[in-house]
Design a protein around this motif. Structure first.
Motif, mmCIF file in Angstrom:
data_model
loop_
_atom_site.group_PDB
_atom_site.id
_atom_site.type_symbol
_atom_site.label_atom_id
_atom_site.label_comp_id
_atom_site.label_asym_id
_atom_site.label_seq_id
_atom_site.Cartn_x
_atom_site.Cartn_y
_atom_site.Cartn_z
ATOM 1 N N ILE A 261 0.816 -1.218 0.000
ATOM 2 C CA ILE A 261 0.000 0.000 0.000
ATOM 3 C C ILE A 261 0.845 1.262 0.000
ATOM 4 N N GLY A 262 2.097 1.175 0.413
ATOM 5 C CA GLY A 262 2.923 2.378 0.460
ATOM 6 C C GLY A 262 3.630 2.603 -0.859
ATOM 7 N N PRO A 263 4.055 3.845 -1.119
ATOM 8 C CA PRO A 263 4.760 4.113 -2.378
ATOM 9 C C PRO A 263 6.161 3.531 -2.367
ATOM 10 N N VAL A 264 6.710 3.409 -3.554
ATOM 11 C CA VAL A 264 8.093 2.952 -3.712
ATOM 12 C C VAL A 264 9.004 3.988 -3.066
ATOM 13 N N LEU A 265 10.030 3.525 -2.350
ATOM 14 C CA LEU A 265 10.889 4.477 -1.660
ATOM 15 C C LEU A 265 12.264 4.604 -2.304
ATOM 16 N N ALA A 266 12.410 4.015 -3.505
ATOM 17 C CA ALA A 266 13.735 3.966 -4.114
ATOM 18 C C ALA A 266 14.339 5.359 -4.286
ATOM 19 N N GLU A 267 13.509 6.310 -4.726
ATOM 20 C CA GLU A 267 14.089 7.619 -5.037
ATOM 21 C C GLU A 267 13.517 8.703 -4.145
ATOM 22 N N LYS B 244 8.258 15.364 -12.980
ATOM 23 C CA LYS B 244 8.495 14.021 -13.530
ATOM 24 C C LYS B 244 7.322 13.094 -13.213
ATOM 25 N N TRP B 245 6.812 13.252 -12.027
ATOM 26 C CA TRP B 245 5.700 12.416 -11.558
ATOM 27 C C TRP B 245 4.465 12.593 -12.423
ATOM 28 N N TYR C 145 7.962 6.264 -11.875
ATOM 29 C CA TYR C 145 8.459 6.336 -10.502
ATOM 30 C C TYR C 145 7.880 5.208 -9.652
ATOM 31 N N PHE C 146 6.619 4.931 -9.862
ATOM 32 C CA PHE C 146 5.897 3.984 -9.001
ATOM 33 C C PHE C 146 5.011 3.123 -9.896
ATOM 34 N N PRO C 147 5.543 1.981 -10.352
ATOM 35 C CA PRO C 147 4.835 1.199 -11.388
ATOM 36 C C PRO C 147 3.412 0.797 -11.006
ATOM 37 N N GLU C 148 3.148 0.654 -9.725
ATOM 38 C CA GLU C 148 1.808 0.174 -9.366
ATOM 39 C C GLU C 148 0.873 1.285 -8.911
ATOM 40 N N THR C 149 1.238 2.505 -9.196
ATOM 41 C CA THR C 149 0.427 3.622 -8.717
ATOM 42 C C THR C 149 -0.955 3.616 -9.354
ATOM 43 N N LYS C 150 -1.887 4.259 -8.692
ATOM 44 C CA LYS C 150 -3.234 4.386 -9.256
ATOM 45 C C LYS C 150 -3.406 5.700 -9.981
ATOM 46 N N HIS D 216 6.300 -0.804 1.701
ATOM 47 C CA HIS D 216 7.035 -0.026 0.704
ATOM 48 C C HIS D 216 8.013 -0.926 -0.031
ATOM 49 N N LYS D 217 8.110 -0.726 -1.333
ATOM 50 C CA LYS D 217 9.141 -1.453 -2.077
ATOM 51 C C LYS D 217 10.483 -0.826 -1.766
ATOM 52 N N LEU D 218 11.435 -1.647 -1.324
ATOM 53 C CA LEU D 218 12.750 -1.124 -0.976
ATOM 54 C C LEU D 218 13.813 -1.940 -1.699
#
Lengths: 294, 865
Positions: free
Chosen positions: B342-348, B461-462, B469-474, B532-534
């Motif tokens: 459920i959380g956003p990707v935190l890579a960047e 960019k978003w 940035y976040f492949p699974e975003t809605k 979160h994806k880490l």
């Protein structure tokens, strides 16, 4: 004291409380009678039951039996009306209750499991108890005390029995019922039986206390030696003592009954000895073998 | 031996009396004290008797007043007359004569029957002999017998005829009387039935009543006290005699005789000696009764899908909360496997947000905004900084904040951005300053203070491509030009500033290596990777206990074997295995209160627990705990199980893949059609279901609508402009002139229903007037105007239908009028039971409603008048 009152008033435990009072009462009564008889005897007066006094079965005996039967019947009926059968949860094969307690009359045996390995506490000792009870008529060559109470004439027999039955058997049952809670941990009467309680009891084998591995050959021989010395000394020293003072009963008893009685007696005493080792010195086993441990 | 016999008689007498008293006590206890249900059954009987009596009295009054009584009197008089005629000498003589004749005929028939039997028996015997020996003599006998049988049969037929003719004659004499008797009985029938009901109630047997469900191993005696639970009579509102609430949902589908009671409610179904015991509110009963809404916990036992289950709304609330807060990130829960983090990707994230914001957020997300879903981990400032350092170290080497408050503002750009913001309906999903967010199910972040959180570069960019940035975003990808995005960014950053924000790192500070290491350890300890994806933590396991139940399997992975141990099913975990720790004695010692306290204050039992605090409200705790209590290891018969569609679908397509196909699926993924629309069971309920849109909507209308979304929904439910068409200045690189064609083609080919006819059926008889006019009359007659608007006239419950003729296909309207609930069970349109003819007229009328056409104008002018 709240927890204690809760424990002793549990339907399952009412019988144990009753038993405690009854054992105490009858022991007291028997001793009272014995002492009275002994003092009568010492003054040379006659005592009840010593002479052949016979009474009729009908009516005197049947009457008493009938009234006692009535009282017992009324008592049990009343009890069953007031107290429901103490059923617990539905049995769940995947979940043992905690504490998992044996029936009350076996709690002494279960308590012994704290001090001995299951093979000794669960098989050897119960067997020896039964053999010992069977052996009594064969090793008891004292004809006195038949049909009347006496202490002076059967001091040893009565003391050993009282120690074995009242102190060990009954006491262990009482401990098992009232002092052992979840995890078979010791709970004082004022402590709540907490299922999540954690107690660390680090026990070691006797020889490990002096730095010798109990599983090594040396440890095995030292442990075995100790056990052997315990029995050997226990049998030989009294024998020599009585021999020296030419005790009468020794010659009338004979060698094999003496060894039997002596072995059984020291085995019985091994329980308090092991309890002491376990509780005070935190000793797990004296002798470790691949098959059983002592 | 002393003689004690002197007082034994007294002792004996005393004991006997005691025994007598005990015997009386035994009887009293057994008959009265241990059978409390007797009283309830008697009360129920009395209540029912008085109800039946009053019903009977009412019926009698009605019988008197409705004229039925007079009718009965008249009939009785006629019966008397008929009787008199029948009893008259003349008729009686005739009757007796006929009866005697009938007797004779019947006697001959008997005789005949016997002879026939005899002859047939003999025939069979001879036939057997003939087949065995083939003797001519036998054959002759057979023929002779055959002849005799023939004669007898003829004779019998003649007799039967005679008998029926006599019967008819007798009937003529008694016909009138019998008809009258039947009439009287039917007139009296209602009253008789009521009397019989009273009678049978009086004779209702008292006793323990039991439902035995053998395959569920249940024997429920609840109905012994709850005797009226299945009754349609509501005799009283008080327990235990009142009927089951909402029985049309619960008992209609789960009759007591098939399901018992304890299967759903738990409790001790076999106990009948006291209410406390029966409800399982006693120490050793491990399954106390579930009451009220908490009972829905049991639905999970059999229904694999409870999201749309009628009667399980409380539970659906709970499983909605599990999805909302992503409990499955840390706990393995059957039915929730494979859902996205459920959380956003935190890579960047280091290039996205301000360092001070991140530290503040980590300490308590609700500091930033109240509706934050991320829980509070009770990190100290130092710990929060370490974690932030770890995250920032993935993209850089410094702690830094970027602020725009001092910058010169380009007002033109902001104005343009504001227009784009409005046009793009950002507020449908995003809340700003307490407004918007109508489509709450997508959990878009609150943007009120976003200006102090993110950098302009990142925001640009978003918006340009969120999936990068976040492949699974809605978040959909709007096809803005770079210029438009710049304007939007300028507007968002400028407008939504947090003026309380205090940046600590306007001067960049290098990150220390120890701090990064410490941060990484904290991330691993608290399992941030659950939500979160880490980078480097993709394969980490769930850190929290599994929440499994009997028979449930976890899809995929190594843990796909069945898990039946009750230790993992919290809903039936033995009470003594729950560690109340510090809360012992402070909260009730029950499973329910344990679970609720765990959710209320997750670390209250011990100090070193890791579960974070979600700050659930009491209203959220209860449905969540209902779901958890439903995770039991109770076995249930296979016949009870209702398989879930979601799971079946998930097994078919790998989760996350689209139910859609082809070029359209890429397009739909890009602009996130399924965020709002539902297609073939996938997506959300926010906007209309498009599963049969191809049959429902006219092609030209779809084209036009996609070009310029029209106002058919209220504000904040309107479709945003995605700039799909060419007229609105598409971005050069993204320009796809065929996109609208793609959508239209997909709708026309895939999203169609065979039930919907292409054209209206031909009527057999020609209409007596213009069908459109007839339709309009019907429209007025049925009061459609109460809900639907044409022009500006009419109610707003239903959609505005000013342009319905330009939007929907005739076939759809025709079919929809037949059964509005066919297409969606939530439709509120009443079912008028229109005939086919009426539906054709109405459809013709509705199809004539088009923007700019006469009819619409007429209605508009009408409303003006």
């Amino acid at each position: 004291m709240g927890p204690f009152i809760e424990i002793i008033s549990r339907p399952d435990n009412i019988a144990i409380v009753l038993m405690m009072f009854m054992v105490a009462f009858f022991t007291f009564w028997a001793f009272q009678q014995a002492i009275r008889n002994d003092s009568l005897r010492s003054r040379g007066e006659p005592i009840d039951g010593e002479y052949d006094e016979r009474i009729d079965t009908w009516k005197p005996l049947v009457r008493i039996e009938f009234i006692i039967a009535l009282i017992v019947f009324i008592g049990l009926t009343f009890w069953s009306l007031v107290v429901d059968a103490p059923l617990e949860e539905l049995a769940n094969p995947t979940l043992t209750p905690n504490p998992a307690k044996a029936p009350w009359y076996f709690l002494g045996l279960q308590e012994m499991l704290v001090y001995f390995d299951p093979w000794i506490a669960g098989v050897v000792l119960p067997t020896l108890i039964i053999i010992g009870l069977i052996a009594i008529p064969y090793v008891d060559n004292n004809p006195k005390g038949n049909g009347y109470y006496t202490f002076a004439e059967r001091k040893w027999a009565i003391l050993i029995f009282c120690f074995g039955f009242v102190v060990l058997w009954i006491l262990l049952i009482v401990i098992g019922v009232f002092f052992r809670g979840p995890g078979w941990l010791w709970f004082w009467p004022w402590e709540v039986w907490d299922h999540n309680r954690v107690v660390y009891e680090g026990t070691t084998d006797l020889t490990n206390l002096v730095g010798i591995d109990s599983r090594s050959s040396l440890g095995f021989f030292i442990g075995g030696g100790l056990v052997t010395i315990y029995y050997a000394l226990g049998m030989i020293l009294p024998y020599l003592y009585w021999k020296k003072y030419k005790a009468e009963f020794l010659s009338s008893l004979g060698m094999i009954p003496y060894i039997t009685v002596s072995f059984l007696f020291w085995t019985m005493l091994a329980l308090p000895v092991k309890m002491f080792l376990r509780l005070v010195l935190m000793v797990k086993y004296v002798l470790v073998t691949p098959w059983f441990n002592i | 031996m002393k003689d004690r016999s002197s007082y034994t008689p007294f002792l004996f007498a005393f004991l006997s009396l005691l025994l007598l008293a005990l015997t009386v006590w035994v009887i009293w206890k057994d008959e009265i004290q241990l059978r409390p249900w007797k009283e309830y059954q008697q009360e129920y009987k009395e209540l029912k008797a008085s109800k039946l009596q009053s019903e009977y009295d009412e019926a009698v009054t009605l019988f008197q007043s409705s004229g039925d009584a007079q009718k009965l009197e008249a009939l009785k008089a006629r019966l008397e007359e008929a009787d008199r005629i029948f009893q008259s000498k003349e008729v009686q003589e005739k009757y007796k004569g006929l009866a005697a004749q009938k007797d004779i005929v019947e006697a001959s028939l008997d005789q005949n029957q016997k002879q026939l039997q005899e002859k047939r028996g003999k025939f069979l015997q001879v036939e057997y002999l003939y087949i065995r020996d083939q003797r001519e003599q036998d054959k002759k006998t057979m023929q002779a017998l055959q002849k005799e049988i023939g004669g007898l049969t003829e004779n019998r037929d003649a007799l039967l005829e005679q008998k029926s003719s006599i019967g008819e004659k007798i009937g003529d004499l008694t016909k009138e009387r019998e008809a009258l008797l039947v009439e009287i009985e039917s007139l009296h029938k209602g009253l008789d039935e009521k009397l019989a009901a009273i009678e049978s109630n009086e004779h209702m047997s008292e006793g323990i009543k039991q439902v035995h469900i053998s395959d569920a191993d249940k024997a429920d005696r609840c109905i012994t006290c709850h005797i009226g639970i299945e009754s349609t009579y509501r005799l009283t509102d008080s327990q235990p005699l009142t009927p089951h609430p909402a029985r049309f949902v619960y008992l209609e589908n789960h009759p007591v005789s098939d399901f018992g009671c304890t299967f759903c409610h738990r409790g001790q179904g076999r106990a009948t000696t006291s209410p406390d015991k029966a409800h399982g509110w006693v120490h050793h009963w491990t399954e106390p009764m579930l009451e009220g809404r908490m009972t829905q916990a049991s639905c999970i036992s059999c229904h694999e899908d409870t999201e749309y289950l009628r009667g399980a709304e409380f539970l659906a609330e709970g499983s909605g909360l599990i999805k909302k807060y992503g409990c499955y990130g840390c706990h393995m829960i059957p039915g929730y496997e494979g859902l996205r983090e459920i959380g956003p990707v935190l890579a960047e994230v280091g290039s996205k947000v301000n360092y001070s914001w991140a530290v503040n957020w980590l300490q308590d997300p609700k500091n930033y905004y109240e509706a934050a879903r991320m829980p509070k981990f009770y990190f100290s400032k130092g710990e929060a900084e370490s974690i932030a350092d770890y995250l920032f170290s993935m993209t850089g080497t410094t702690r830094h904040d970027t602020l725009y408050t001092d910058e010169e503002i380009d007002w033109d750009l902001v104005e343009k951005g504001k227009a784009i913001w409005g046009q793009s309906r950002c507020n449908i999903c995003h809340v700003t300053n307490g407004q918007g967010g109508a489509h709450a199910a997508v959990h878009a972040p609150d943007l009120s203070k976003v200006g102090s959180k993110v950098s302009k570069e990142w925001l640009f960019k978003w918006i340009k491509d969120p999936k990068k940035y976040f492949p699974e975003t809605k978040m959909p990808r709007y096809r803005f030009s770079d210029e438009e995005i710049s304007a939007l960014v300028e507007y968002i950053i400028g407008e939504y500033q947090d003026f309380d924000f205090e940046p600590d790192y306007e001067e960049t500070v290098p990150i220390k290596a120890e701090s990064i290491e410490k941060g990484k350890m904290l991330v691993e300890k608290y399992g941030c990777f659950g939500c979160h994806k880490l980078k480097g933590m993709e394969d980490m396991q769930n850190i929290a206990p599994q929440l499994l139940r009997a028979g449930a399997t976890v899809a995929g992975g190594e843990s796909s074997e069945k898990i039946g141990a009750e230790l993992s099913s919290i809903g039936s975990k033995p009470l003594e295995l729950l560690d109340f720790g510090k809360m012992k004695g402070k909260i009730p010692h029950s499973r329910e209160s344990y679970v609720q306290q765990k959710l209320r204050a997750p670390r209250s039992y011990r100090d070193d627990l890791r579960m974070p605090d979600f700050r659930f409200t009491e209203e959220e705790l209860k449905p969540l705990s209902a779901v958890l209590l439903g995770f039991t290891d109770a076995s249930r018969p296979l016949r009870f199980i209702v398989p879930g569609h979601t799971r079946l679908d998930q097994q078919e397509n790998e989760f996350g893949s689209h139910p859609l196909a082809g070029v359209f699926s890429q397009l739909a993924e890009d602009v996130k059609c399924l965020n709002c629309h539902k297609i073939k069971g996938h997506g959300y309920d926010f906007a209309p279901d498009l599963t049969i849109a191809g049959s429902k909507l006219q092609e030209s209308w779809i084209r036009e609508f996609l070009d310029q979304p029209d106002v058919i929904r209220p504000m904040l439910k309107q479709m945003p402009r995605f700039n799909l068409g060419k007229q609105l200045g598409m971005i050069q690189g993204n320009l796809k002139p065929l996109e609208i064609e793609t959508v239209v083609n997909y709708f026309r080919t895939e999203l169609v229903s065979g039930d919907i006819p292409a054209t209206l059926p031909e009527l057999e008889e020609a209409p007596e007037a213009d069908p459109v006019e007839l339709g309009r009359q019907l429209y007025d007659e049925k009061g459609c105007v109460a809900c639907h608007q044409i022009g500006s006239e009419g109610g707003t419950v239903g959609p505005n239908i000013t342009n319905v003729g330009g939007r929907l296909t005739a076939g759809f309207i025709f079919k929809y009028l037949e059964d509005p609930r066919k297409f969606s069970s939530d439709n509120v349109d009443p079912d008028y039971g229109f005939s086919e003819r009426e539906r054709v007229y109405l459809t013709r009328y509705l199809m004539s409603l088009k923007k700019g056409t006469n009819n619409a104008e007429i209605s508009e002018t009408r409303s003006e008048q």
